[in-house]
Each structure stands twice: as structure tokens, then as C-alpha cells.
Design a protein around this motif. Sequence first.
Motif, short mmCIF file in Angstrom:
data_model
loop_
_atom_site.label_atom_id
_atom_site.label_comp_id
_atom_site.label_asym_id
_atom_site.label_seq_id
_atom_site.Cartn_x
_atom_site.Cartn_y
_atom_site.Cartn_z
N SER A 108 1.03 -1.31 0.01
CA SER A 108 0.05 0.00 0.01
C SER A 108 0.69 1.45 -0.07
O SER A 108 2.13 1.18 0.17
N THR A 110 0.94 3.56 2.42
CA THR A 110 1.59 3.82 3.62
C THR A 110 2.04 2.59 4.43
O THR A 110 1.52 1.48 4.22
N ARG A 115 -0.51 3.53 8.85
CA ARG A 115 -1.71 3.29 8.17
C ARG A 115 -2.69 2.98 8.97
O ARG A 115 -3.85 3.49 9.13
N GLU A 168 -4.97 4.20 -0.13
CA GLU A 168 -3.79 3.55 -0.09
C GLU A 168 -3.48 2.61 -1.30
O GLU A 168 -2.43 2.20 -1.61
#
Length: 236
Positions: A108, A110, A115, A168
Motif C-alpha cells: 500500500s 503507507t 496506516r 492506499e
Amino acid sequence: MQYNQLLMSRILCSLTLFLCLFNQAYSQQPDSLPLPRSYDRFHHSLYIPGSLILAGILANGNGAESFKKELAEERNEHFGNFHTRMDDYLQYSPIVIAYGLDALGVRSKTDLLNRTVILAKGELLVAGATGLLKTATHQLRPDNSTFNSFPSGHTAQAFAAATFLSEEYKGRYPWMPYAAYGIASTVGALRMANNRHYISDVLAGAGLGIITMKLAYWTHQYKWGKPKNRKTAILF
């Protein structure tokens, strides 16, 4: 049956198209813009959630001939016995998808810790804002069960989760906002189909869900490890 499907399809498609067109345009903006331009991105990203909240407020009339009441009457006339609990589960599904993809090795935007902190902040914001508004507005649900109809908590949760998933993975998968907000729009449509909310509740909940999760991203300082892309972290 054909009328029911047509009505549901129009509601769902309108919500999905409205949101996905915005997110497609938003996701195509380069992440390497200089910092002064970040204000413009912040400003423009308020248009959709702000418009949804405003539309929900404007549609929240309590007159017998108001748009929300007319739409609820159409629902009761054509599929009054409809009921499903799918919306109870779908509202969280974008979060499950996000972490599921990460578990499968699909990275993703982050890192895991930042996240998760962002998600926790967004969840607290959407729950708090929704709860306060429900108490302040004291609106009766269309099924006459309780006075906490406005805004829709399920819808707010679904759109917050969809925003999380979109943020994301939209860089890796440009179609992800369509999938994420399609799921969230389905939740909103089902809340109306279940006679638990008016369209005004759903519109306001959608806008609230988007803006609270985006606020969690905008205010995050990435103190828990370094972000994958520092410029992206600054802009969000």
C-alpha cells in the motif's frame, strides 16, 4: 420487481459515478507538486464531501411532501418487505480488503503502523462526528423506530473505509476508487432499501465519511517510522 431494480440502480449508480469521477481526477494529479500547491489540492478535495453534506442538509426537510419522504414512500409502496443485513458487513469490507491485499504482498501507499494509526484516527473522527450530529439533529428514522436518523452511521463508516482503501491503493490500481466507493454506495442504497434511513441521511453520511478519513490523512505527522514517499506524506 423491475421497478425496484431500476430505482435501486439509479440511486447506486448516481452515488458511485458522482464520487468516482472526482477520485479519478484527484488521483491523476502528480504527487511531486511543490508544497504551496498542496493547499489547492486540499481545497479542491473538499468539493465532493462538502457538496454531499450540503445536499443531505437541503434534502432533510420534514414536510409530508419533502423529497426524502416521497422517496421513502416509493420504497414502502414497491418493496416494503425488503430486508437484509448485508449493509452491516459491507460497511467494513474496504478495510478488510486493504489489509487483505497487504497480507498478500500487495504494498500500500503507507506502511503498516502509520496506516493503522491513520485508520484509528479516521474511525474516531467519523464515529464522534456522526454521534454528535445524530444527537443534535434528533431526526426520526423512516421506520419510526428511533430519533437518530441523520446522518447515516453505516454510510459514514462505509465511505470512511472506502476513502481509506482508495487512498492506499489508487496509485497502484487506478480502478480502486471505483470499487471502494461502489461498495460504499451499495451500503447507502441498502440503508434506504431497509427503510432505516432517508436519502438525506445517506448523502450527509457519505460526505462525512469521506472528509473525516481525509482529515486523518491530512493531519498525520508520520512519527511512527518514515513514510514510503515523503512528498506524498507532506501533501496528505
